[in-house]
Design an enzyme around this catalytic site. Structure first.
Site, PDB file in Angstrom:
ATOM      1  CD  GLU A   1      24.435 -18.855  49.364  1.00  0.00           C
ATOM      2  OE1 GLU A   1      24.711 -18.068  50.293  1.00  0.00           O
ATOM      3  OE2 GLU A   1      23.272 -19.185  49.074  1.00  0.00           O
TER       4      GLU A   1
ATOM      5  CE1 TYR B   1      23.139 -18.557  45.809  1.00  0.00           C
ATOM      6  CE2 TYR B   1      22.692 -20.580  44.605  1.00  0.00           C
ATOM      7  CZ  TYR B   1      22.773 -19.884  45.797  1.00  0.00           C
ATOM      8  OH  TYR B   1      22.490 -20.514  46.986  1.00  0.00           O
TER       9      TYR B   1
END
Ligand code: GDP
Ligand code: MN
Length: 375
Positions: free
Chosen positions: A181, A117
């Site tokens: 993101e 991530y």
């Protein structure tokens, strides 16, 4: 698309423009972020050809903007072009998380050794970009927040851990983004990092210095889209009183006042800021709305100058000469000159906004409208 439609302006307070995955990846790829090869398609047949071109094994991904897309069945990995056809056929036109799927992204499937991530957003307390990384990513990220490492990016002397991070941090700044993101940031068996998914929100206030991807053609009414194309923000509301006011706040207050007086606004249209230069298209748009029976022009000048805004309206007036009752309320910077211009057009401006609103509501009712109280 603006993030949902939480207010009548169609924007959130932070004016975030939420991109689709495909749009986000295009912008990131142009800035050196590795993304899988892919094709955006709107038909199952096109998905089949795209899969054939990309080598057969592909991911077919619904281009909706809400989260939890994978869990909702919006991401399908298939082995061959026929599978891509079937997956696209199923997804296109279906509703996922309250959004209708009109586009799917067909991407070469990536072999995943690990899902990590990476994101960057503005940390409001630091007033700086905040980098968040985790060695564990994917669709369960919400339950893994304790694994996330947070770093506020300093104004100078930041040393990214790797090239991928450097590219994302640069893209965040270069795009005037509010959020970038990457989840998952996939690590391949060969150890390469690739953005398998991308969420990007851009700062609408910075769009003047950016070349943003166009809004999808399917959003809004024809007139709303025409407004967007001209740099105006229009929302048709179905009432009979057209509203022209400067700034989103005053426009909202004007609409509230109209409703309070028993009337029904026909539109939300923002012509504030430098948009007064677009008075002609703005007036054309609101006057062409079916069922409009009166027009209310409400200018309140502080930094914005009433005389300059009114000059724009006067010019539009000469071209369009609207054939409906019009009421003006003008106060603040440049009001004397602005009121003089309005009188030259043959209208007496109202002393107060309340007076103008009451008159506009009465005029709409008198001009064949329903006008709430006067029914
Ligand atoms: P969302 O975050 O739910 O909108 O969807 P993502 O694009 O992040 O995809 C969800 C999950 O699908 C990922 O975490 C992966 O596990 C899987 N996935 C997506 N693309 C691929 C791919 O190309 N290959 C493989 N093996 N899995 C994929
Ligand atoms: Mn994701």
């Amino acid at each position: 698309m603006r993030t949902g439609r939480p207010s009548a302006t169609g924007r959130t307070e932070c004016q975030a423009v939420k991109l689709t995955e495909h749009q986000a990846k295009q912008l990131l790829a142009a800035r050196g972020v590795p993304v899988p090869a892919g094709r955006l398609v709107t038909s199952a047949a096109a998905a089949r050809s795209a899969a054939a071109e990309l080598g057969g094994r592909v991911a077919v991904k619904a281009q909706i903007r809400s989260g939890g897309r994978g869990k909702a069945g919006g991401v399908v990995v298939v082995d061959d072009p026929t599978g891509a056809f079937e997956a696209a056929d199923r997804l296109l036109g279906s509703t996922l998380n309250d959004e209708t799927v009109v586009e799917v992204l067909v991407e070469e499937a990536v072999d995943i050794a690990a899902e990590t991530y990476l994101s960057v957003m503005i940390d409001p307390s630091a007033g700086r970009p905040l980098l968040m990384r985790s060695e564990q990513g994917g669709v369960e990220i919400e339950s893994m927040t304790e694994t996330i490492e947070r770093t506020v990016i300093p104004a100078a002397g930041f040393e990214p851990a790797d090239e991928f991070t450097a590219a994302i941090v640069d893209a965040f700044a270069g795009l005037d983004a509010l959020l970038v993101e990457i989840n998952p940031l996939a690590v391949t068996p060969a150890g390469e990092r690739i953005a398998l998914d991308a969420k990007v929100e851009l700062d609408d206030s910075a769009s003047y210095r950016q070349d943003h991807p166009p809004e999808p053609a399917d959003q809004g009414t024809e007139r709303e889209r025409a407004a967007t194309a001209q740099g105006l923000r229009l929302i048709e509301l179905g009432g009979d009183i057209a509203v022209l006011a400067n700034g989103a706040g005053l426009t909202m207050a004007t609409m509230d006042a109209i409703v309070h007086e028993g009337g029904a606004p026909a539109n939300f249209l923002e012509i504030g800021g430098d948009a007064y230069t677009k008075a002609t298209p703005a007036l054309e748009l609101v006057l062409s709305q079916p069922g409009v029976r009166s027009l209310l022009v409400n200018f309140c000048g502080a930094f914005a100058r009433c005389d300059v805004m009114t000059a724009g309206v006067v010019e539009a007036w000469r071209k369009l000469s609207p054939g409906i009752p019009v009421d003006f309320s003008i106060s603040g910077t440049g009001q004397d000159e602005a009121r003089r211009m309005v009188r030259e057009l043959g209208y007496e401006p109202h002393e107060t906004m309340e007076g103008a609103v009451k008159a506009a509501v009465a005029a709409a009712a008198g001009n064949g409208g329903t006008g709430g109280d006067q029914r």
